[in-house]
Design a protein around this motif. Sequence first.
Motif, PDB file in Angstrom:
ATOM      1  N   LEU A 155      24.422 -25.601 -10.083  1.00  0.00           N
ATOM      2  CA  LEU A 155      22.951 -26.347 -11.103  1.00  0.00           C
ATOM      3  C   LEU A 155      22.572 -25.448 -12.082  1.00  0.00           C
ATOM      4  O   LEU A 155      22.288 -25.978 -13.424  1.00  0.00           O
ATOM      5  CB  LEU A 155      22.205 -26.832 -10.176  1.00  0.00           C
ATOM      6  N   GLN A 156      21.870 -24.436 -12.190  1.00  0.00           N
ATOM      7  CA  GLN A 156      21.577 -23.191 -12.683  1.00  0.00           C
ATOM      8  C   GLN A 156      22.401 -22.912 -13.695  1.00  0.00           C
ATOM      9  O   GLN A 156      22.404 -23.231 -15.311  1.00  0.00           O
ATOM     10  CB  GLN A 156      21.015 -22.538 -12.019  1.00  0.00           C
ATOM     11  N   GLU A 157      24.229 -23.299 -14.074  1.00  0.00           N
ATOM     12  CA  GLU A 157      24.741 -22.765 -15.016  1.00  0.00           C
ATOM     13  C   GLU A 157      25.747 -24.494 -15.731  1.00  0.00           C
ATOM     14  O   GLU A 157      26.199 -24.495 -16.791  1.00  0.00           O
ATOM     15  CB  GLU A 157      26.252 -22.286 -14.083  1.00  0.00           C
ATOM     16  N   GLN A 158      25.005 -25.284 -15.049  1.00  0.00           N
ATOM     17  CA  GLN A 158      25.121 -26.519 -15.550  1.00  0.00           C
ATOM     18  C   GLN A 158      24.433 -26.823 -17.078  1.00  0.00           C
ATOM     19  O   GLN A 158      23.482 -27.496 -16.989  1.00  0.00           O
ATOM     20  CB  GLN A 158      24.938 -27.833 -14.749  1.00  0.00           C
ATOM     21  N   THR A 159      25.298 -27.298 -17.753  1.00  0.00           N
ATOM     22  CA  THR A 159      25.117 -27.442 -19.081  1.00  0.00           C
ATOM     23  C   THR A 159      24.493 -29.272 -19.715  1.00  0.00           C
ATOM     24  O   THR A 159      24.117 -29.262 -20.227  1.00  0.00           O
ATOM     25  CB  THR A 159      25.560 -26.618 -20.469  1.00  0.00           C
ATOM     26  N   ASN A 160      25.295 -29.434 -18.570  1.00  0.00           N
ATOM     27  CA  ASN A 160      25.690 -31.211 -18.599  1.00  0.00           C
ATOM     28  C   ASN A 160      24.470 -32.127 -18.248  1.00  0.00           C
ATOM     29  O   ASN A 160      24.274 -33.469 -17.922  1.00  0.00           O
ATOM     30  CB  ASN A 160      26.998 -31.852 -18.603  1.00  0.00           C
ATOM     31  N   LEU A 161      23.303 -31.683 -16.999  1.00  0.00           N
ATOM     32  CA  LEU A 161      22.794 -31.700 -16.197  1.00  0.00           C
ATOM     33  C   LEU A 161      20.997 -31.862 -16.877  1.00  0.00           C
ATOM     34  O   LEU A 161      20.736 -30.163 -17.127  1.00  0.00           O
ATOM     35  CB  LEU A 161      22.610 -31.440 -14.715  1.00  0.00           C
ATOM     36  N   HIS A 162      20.582 -33.259 -16.666  1.00  0.00           N
ATOM     37  CA  HIS A 162      18.816 -32.299 -16.626  1.00  0.00           C
ATOM     38  C   HIS A 162      18.785 -32.519 -14.923  1.00  0.00           C
ATOM     39  O   HIS A 162      18.647 -33.019 -14.121  1.00  0.00           O
ATOM     40  CB  HIS A 162      18.447 -33.552 -17.310  1.00  0.00           C
TER      41      HIS A 162
END
Length: 189
Positions: free
Chosen positions: A158-165
């Motif tokens: 999740l830390q790498e995901q830019t499309n999620l809050h």
Amino acid sequence: MQAMTQLAHDFLKPILHSQAICVDGTLGRGRDTLFFIEQNVGRVFYYEIQSDLFEQFQNKLNQQIALKSQKVPHVIGYCHSHDRIEHDLSAYQGQIDAMIFNYGFDPKTLSGIATQANSSLRALEQSVRLLRKKGRIALVFYPHPEGQQEKEVLMDWLQEQTNLHVLEMRHPFKSNSPSLVCLEKISNE
């Protein structure tokens, strides 16, 4: 204070509507699936790998549907791993409104059968792709060794995901309490 499962429901509730498509990725005793049904959403899908729990819930659901006079959403269960979610729900790519996963095992059942980090990561990756923009996923982690290992793997991804809050809720002074991670999709990258 509310239980993490109730907080997860509170997080998901604002985006639910009569046409909402919802997924319970870890059925267990069925509380989350029943929550979605009670919200009068359009469709509910659920996953359970343990055939005895799956059958128990199917019977419970059929009894409840028979007792209700109101419209019940379209409900479909899958008795296999949630890491097949994208295959099963490919027709709903970018359309899922809300999802919930409870990771590890429910300490009240003491069955010893727990979700696994690798299959849970595959399921989460696929779930994010299936989610619509502004759709939400609630992740509840139980505080035992398997659940903590699983949480570390998923949080690293999740830390790498830019499309999620991403927002985490936990009790700061109790290391053995469940935690809740709330996700909202902000783009379709």
